[in-house]
Design a protein around this motif. Structure first.
Motif, mmCIF file in Angstrom:
data_model
loop_
_atom_site.group_PDB
_atom_site.id
_atom_site.type_symbol
_atom_site.label_atom_id
_atom_site.label_comp_id
_atom_site.label_asym_id
_atom_site.label_seq_id
_atom_site.Cartn_x
_atom_site.Cartn_y
_atom_site.Cartn_z
ATOM 1 N N ASP A 75 93.948 33.126 37.251
ATOM 2 C CA ASP A 75 93.356 33.016 35.907
ATOM 3 C C ASP A 75 91.837 32.986 35.974
ATOM 4 O O ASP A 75 91.150 33.682 35.223
ATOM 5 N N ILE A 76 91.293 32.183 36.877
ATOM 6 C CA ILE A 76 89.838 32.067 36.981
ATOM 7 C C ILE A 76 89.241 33.355 37.542
ATOM 8 O O ILE A 76 88.194 33.820 37.081
ATOM 9 N N GLN A 77 89.907 33.967 38.508
ATOM 10 C CA GLN A 77 89.376 35.211 39.065
ATOM 11 C C GLN A 77 89.345 36.317 38.009
ATOM 12 O O GLN A 77 88.414 37.131 37.969
ATOM 13 N N TRP A 78 90.346 36.363 37.151
ATOM 14 C CA TRP A 78 90.305 37.359 36.085
ATOM 15 C C TRP A 78 89.135 37.090 35.154
ATOM 16 O O TRP A 78 88.433 38.024 34.729
ATOM 17 N N LEU A 79 88.887 35.848 34.823
ATOM 18 C CA LEU A 79 87.779 35.527 33.937
ATOM 19 C C LEU A 79 86.436 35.886 34.573
ATOM 20 O O LEU A 79 85.510 36.296 33.878
ATOM 21 N N MET A 80 86.334 35.757 35.892
ATOM 22 C CA MET A 80 85.131 36.231 36.586
ATOM 23 C C MET A 80 84.935 37.725 36.326
ATOM 24 O O MET A 80 83.834 38.172 35.981
ATOM 25 N N LEU A 81 86.011 38.476 36.501
ATOM 26 C CA LEU A 81 85.924 39.921 36.350
ATOM 27 C C LEU A 81 85.680 40.302 34.895
ATOM 28 O O LEU A 81 84.863 41.187 34.596
ATOM 29 N N GLU A 82 86.354 39.627 33.981
ATOM 30 C CA GLU A 82 86.196 39.937 32.562
ATOM 31 C C GLU A 82 84.752 39.741 32.105
ATOM 32 O O GLU A 82 84.194 40.568 31.385
#
Length: 286
Positions: free
Chosen positions: A179-186
């Motif tokens: 979840d956090i890694q996706w938010l980094m990318l987003e």
């Protein structure tokens, strides 16, 4: 990398600076402190990791302190690190994306097919770094002009010490959940010049209150407390301990000139505040 729409964390990875005009060097007022402990002196400078030539020279008080120092201390010395094995170990883990996330990434890549293909096999946190770096390098900014590299190139015979090291930083970033890694990318995908300019303006003008606000964001958002705890606060405690140890080490040529990302020197549980709790005399110079 800026996450959770708080636009606060581009100070950690080399994806911070954005050129929206010329910033004259005399206006630069980065966080800068004098440290005194058990008869030893050190200087602590808050850095940004990507820059441009007209950020320099920094204020005279900084250059004078650097010239007087016996050893240089940085978060990590990228020049001595072979990054490819670290990318293989920490930067290739894939994380599943939902249909909507896949579509968002596809929309971003519609006009960047070659670039997106070149980073497609990387973990989301590393994709976020590469996306931002690609954007900023296109605007004439480079890690070679970052504050850390500026002083590393001038260290001459000064001894060099690390507070963390590149592998430790890679391992920390790779440890975040999906979840956090996706938010980094987003947030790397959605980053705007205005977001970067707000951070840079705060760093350049010495507005540490605003810089802390941008770095920490809204701690009530999901995952944010966990993220800031690991990204900033835990590391602040560890680096403060190491700074104190280095100042006490009689085998190290003193005084120390210490360079740490500016986000670690402001806000809650900042390194200057933690050092003060350890009986270090901390004097704000800029």
């Amino acid at each position: 990398m800026a996450f959770f729409r708080s636009k606060r964390c581009w100070l950690l990875l080399p994806l911070l600076l954005l050129s929206l005009g010329t910033w004259a060097a005399p206006t630069v007022r980065p966080p800068f402190f004098k440290l005194e402990y058990q008869g030893q002196t050190a200087w602590l400078l808050g850095s940004v990791h990507v820059g441009k030539a007209d950020f320099y020279p920094l204020p005279d008080v900084i250059d004078k302190a650097f010239r007087q120092s016996g050893s240089l201390v940085v978060e990590a010395d990228t020049g001595k690190t072979d990054l490819l094995p670290l990318v293989r170990q920490y930067g290739l883990k894939q994380h599943p994306l939902s249909n909507s996330q896949q579509q968002q990434l596809a929309d971003y890549c519609a006009h960047k097919q070659a670039f997106c293909q070149s980073i497609a096999g990387l973990a989301p946190w590393l994709q976020a770094s590469q996306i931002a770096m690609e954007q900023f390098q296109a605007l004439g900014l480079a890690p070679q002009a970052g504050v850390d590299e500026h002083f590393l190139s001038r260290r001459a015979d000064k001894n060099l010490y690390e507070l963390e090291g590149v592998e430790q930083q890679f391992a920390m970033l790779a440890s975040f959940n999906s979840d956090i890694q996706w938010l980094m990318l987003e947030e790397a995908i959605e980053g705007t010049p205005q977001d970067a300019k707000a951070l840079i303006d705060a760093w350049l003008s010495g507005n540490n209150v605003q810089l802390a606000k941008l770095m920490e964001g809204d701690l009530q958002q999901p995952h944010q407390q966990e993220f800031i705890q690991k990204l900033l606060w835990d590391r602040n405690h560890s680096m403060a301990d190491t700074v104190q140890q280095l100042m006490q080490d009689k085998q190290i040529k003193q005084p120390l000139f210490i360079i740490i990302g500016a986000g670690h020197l402001v806000g809650r549980q900042s390194i200057p505040a933690l050092l003060a709790e350890k009986s270090v005399i901390v004097t704000k110079l800029l």
